[in-house]
Design a protein around this motif. Sequence first.
Motif, short mmCIF file in Angstrom:
data_model
loop_
_atom_site.label_atom_id
_atom_site.label_comp_id
_atom_site.label_asym_id
_atom_site.label_seq_id
_atom_site.Cartn_x
_atom_site.Cartn_y
_atom_site.Cartn_z
N ARG A 192 -11.32 3.19 -6.81
CA ARG A 192 -11.92 3.25 -5.47
C ARG A 192 -11.34 2.16 -4.58
N ARG A 193 -11.25 0.94 -5.13
CA ARG A 193 -10.73 -0.18 -4.35
C ARG A 193 -9.28 0.06 -3.95
N LEU A 194 -8.47 0.56 -4.89
CA LEU A 194 -7.07 0.81 -4.57
C LEU A 194 -6.93 1.90 -3.52
N TYR A 195 -7.77 2.94 -3.61
CA TYR A 195 -7.70 4.03 -2.64
C TYR A 195 -7.98 3.54 -1.23
N VAL A 196 -9.03 2.74 -1.09
CA VAL A 196 -9.39 2.22 0.24
C VAL A 196 -8.30 1.27 0.75
N ILE A 197 -7.80 0.40 -0.12
CA ILE A 197 -6.73 -0.51 0.29
C ILE A 197 -5.48 0.27 0.69
N GLY A 198 -5.16 1.31 -0.09
CA GLY A 198 -3.99 2.12 0.23
C GLY A 198 -4.09 2.77 1.60
N LEU A 199 -5.26 3.33 1.92
CA LEU A 199 -5.44 3.94 3.23
C LEU A 199 -5.46 2.90 4.34
N LEU A 200 -5.96 1.70 4.04
CA LEU A 200 -5.93 0.63 5.03
C LEU A 200 -4.49 0.24 5.37
N VAL A 201 -3.67 0.06 4.33
CA VAL A 201 -2.25 -0.26 4.56
C VAL A 201 -1.58 0.87 5.34
N PHE A 202 -1.88 2.10 4.96
CA PHE A 202 -1.30 3.26 5.63
C PHE A 202 -1.68 3.27 7.11
N ALA A 203 -2.96 2.99 7.41
CA ALA A 203 -3.42 3.02 8.80
C ALA A 203 -2.78 1.91 9.63
N VAL A 204 -2.72 0.70 9.07
CA VAL A 204 -2.12 -0.42 9.80
C VAL A 204 -0.65 -0.14 10.09
N MET A 205 0.05 0.42 9.12
CA MET A 205 1.47 0.71 9.32
C MET A 205 1.67 1.91 10.26
N SER A 206 0.69 2.80 10.34
CA SER A 206 0.76 3.88 11.33
C SER A 206 0.72 3.30 12.74
N VAL A 207 -0.15 2.29 12.93
CA VAL A 207 -0.20 1.60 14.22
C VAL A 207 1.14 0.94 14.52
N ALA A 208 1.72 0.30 13.49
CA ALA A 208 3.02 -0.35 13.67
C ALA A 208 4.09 0.67 14.06
N ARG B 71 7.73 1.99 8.15
CA ARG B 71 7.65 3.15 7.27
C ARG B 71 7.74 2.74 5.80
N ALA B 72 8.51 1.69 5.52
CA ALA B 72 8.61 1.21 4.14
C ALA B 72 7.25 0.73 3.64
N PHE B 73 6.55 -0.04 4.46
CA PHE B 73 5.23 -0.52 4.05
C PHE B 73 4.20 0.62 4.06
N GLN B 74 4.38 1.57 4.96
CA GLN B 74 3.49 2.73 4.97
C GLN B 74 3.63 3.51 3.66
N ALA B 75 4.84 3.59 3.14
CA ALA B 75 5.08 4.29 1.88
C ALA B 75 4.35 3.63 0.72
N VAL B 76 4.16 2.32 0.79
CA VAL B 76 3.39 1.62 -0.24
C VAL B 76 1.95 2.14 -0.25
N GLY B 77 1.37 2.29 0.94
CA GLY B 77 0.03 2.85 1.03
C GLY B 77 -0.02 4.29 0.55
N THR B 78 1.01 5.06 0.88
CA THR B 78 1.09 6.45 0.42
C THR B 78 1.10 6.52 -1.10
N TRP C 1 -4.82 14.31 3.32
CA TRP C 1 -4.11 14.94 4.43
C TRP C 1 -3.18 13.95 5.11
N ALA C 2 -3.65 12.73 5.28
CA ALA C 2 -2.85 11.71 5.97
C ALA C 2 -1.53 11.49 5.25
N VAL C 3 -1.57 11.37 3.91
CA VAL C 3 -0.34 11.06 3.19
C VAL C 3 0.55 12.28 3.03
N VAL C 4 -0.03 13.49 3.04
CA VAL C 4 0.80 14.70 3.03
C VAL C 4 1.55 14.83 4.35
N LEU C 5 0.86 14.54 5.44
CA LEU C 5 1.50 14.58 6.76
C LEU C 5 2.61 13.54 6.86
#
Length: 446
Positions: free
Chosen positions: A71-87, A101-108, A16-20
Amino acid sequence: MRRTHLAFGFVLIGLWAVVLESMAVTVALPAIASDFAIPASTATWVVGMSQFIIVALLLPMAALGEAIGIRRLYVIGLLVFAVMSVACILTPSFAALVIARAFQAVGTAAVMSINFALARVLYPSKSLGTAIGIMATSVAIATTAGPALAGVLLEISGWRAVFLLMLVCSVIGGIGAAILLPPNQPSNRRYDLQDAVLVALTLVCVLYVLNGLAAGWSRGMIAAAAIGAIAGFVRLTRVSRGKVGAVFPLDLLALPVFNLSVVAAIFAFAAQSVGFIFLPFYLVLDAGLSPMDMAIVLSVWPFSTALLAPVLGWMSDRLPAGPIGAVGLFVFAAGFVLLALMPPDVGAAGVALRLAACGIGFAAFQTPNNRLVMLSAPPDRSGAASGVISLARQFGRALGTAIAAVLLAAAPAGATTAMTVAAGLALVGATAAVLRARAIRDRTAH
């Protein structure tokens, strides 16, 4: 089994996070432009640049997931996404927002590339179609509800609250996935960074060509990008041939069931994109509906898909998935034909019934098709198969957007022509699905 279902629920929250990420932010663009006092065309970089990065990284991220564990990539991806959401929430300037947003797209890209692989890790083959159907329903709900949620948040608290919603979803999904997802063994194959860069550059060139045709960019730049894309694909074909676990999954694309399913998906999403772009013009300008009535009528399509996707996924676990998908695309094409033949006084209810046919047909195709793609790949190539599914969706939509732009330039109000073209695209996909059924029979016979 309860733990499995709970883990899958957290995967859906992360999804849901990445679709939003795209749907909700698009709604926030006017507020972002106003807040930073920039032109609307400049504000679109917040979304457009993200699309390029996501498409470029889908296959490289899928290969990385196979190398280090999905599993590791999924968790890392959401971590990057969350940190960049704060940014994004704390950004002091538009330039800083674009960088975040560019770095958030990497997590997406990391999350989108392996979401179907996670379903295969969690569920056996006999239940995979149901899981993929539930995933399709979740995405359809997020796609439909995302703009509405963003609108409410914009009204209450401003555009930064949109990123707060994405932050909450990514944190919940990431924590739940880290705790509940079963560990999967990485392949321990060497990750070929050089091939990953070449894949990314080639995909960017392809997307530039499609977007350039849609937006009327410089013909010289489009031609240069096309040459770059062709050269990239030629080089990738050479370096990937015979290589186990290549970033460019030539081993999977050589499988008839796999490649025909991917072709069918590209043309199905292209048809969907043409329909989504032209229908608002028709409903407002020709049918005379108000914007509110138009939104309600258009919601029939994703609602039909969301409602039926789990049922059709369950059916694809018990009946041959190939014929179900082929029939779905023929129904999808028939829906477009009915839209093309609509009389001027058809009314909102008549349009809604035709859109329901499109939604039902698309649902009948998408879930069985994704199941076939995943199960046609060896288990250790689930990451690559998942990445190809996501890439086919992105390229299909980009192709449909380019076709719609050409049609709009030729006949701005030509909804009948557009629906006919969409039906033709769906029939091309249906042809690939029929050929796939023959390939499945041949494989079974041998």
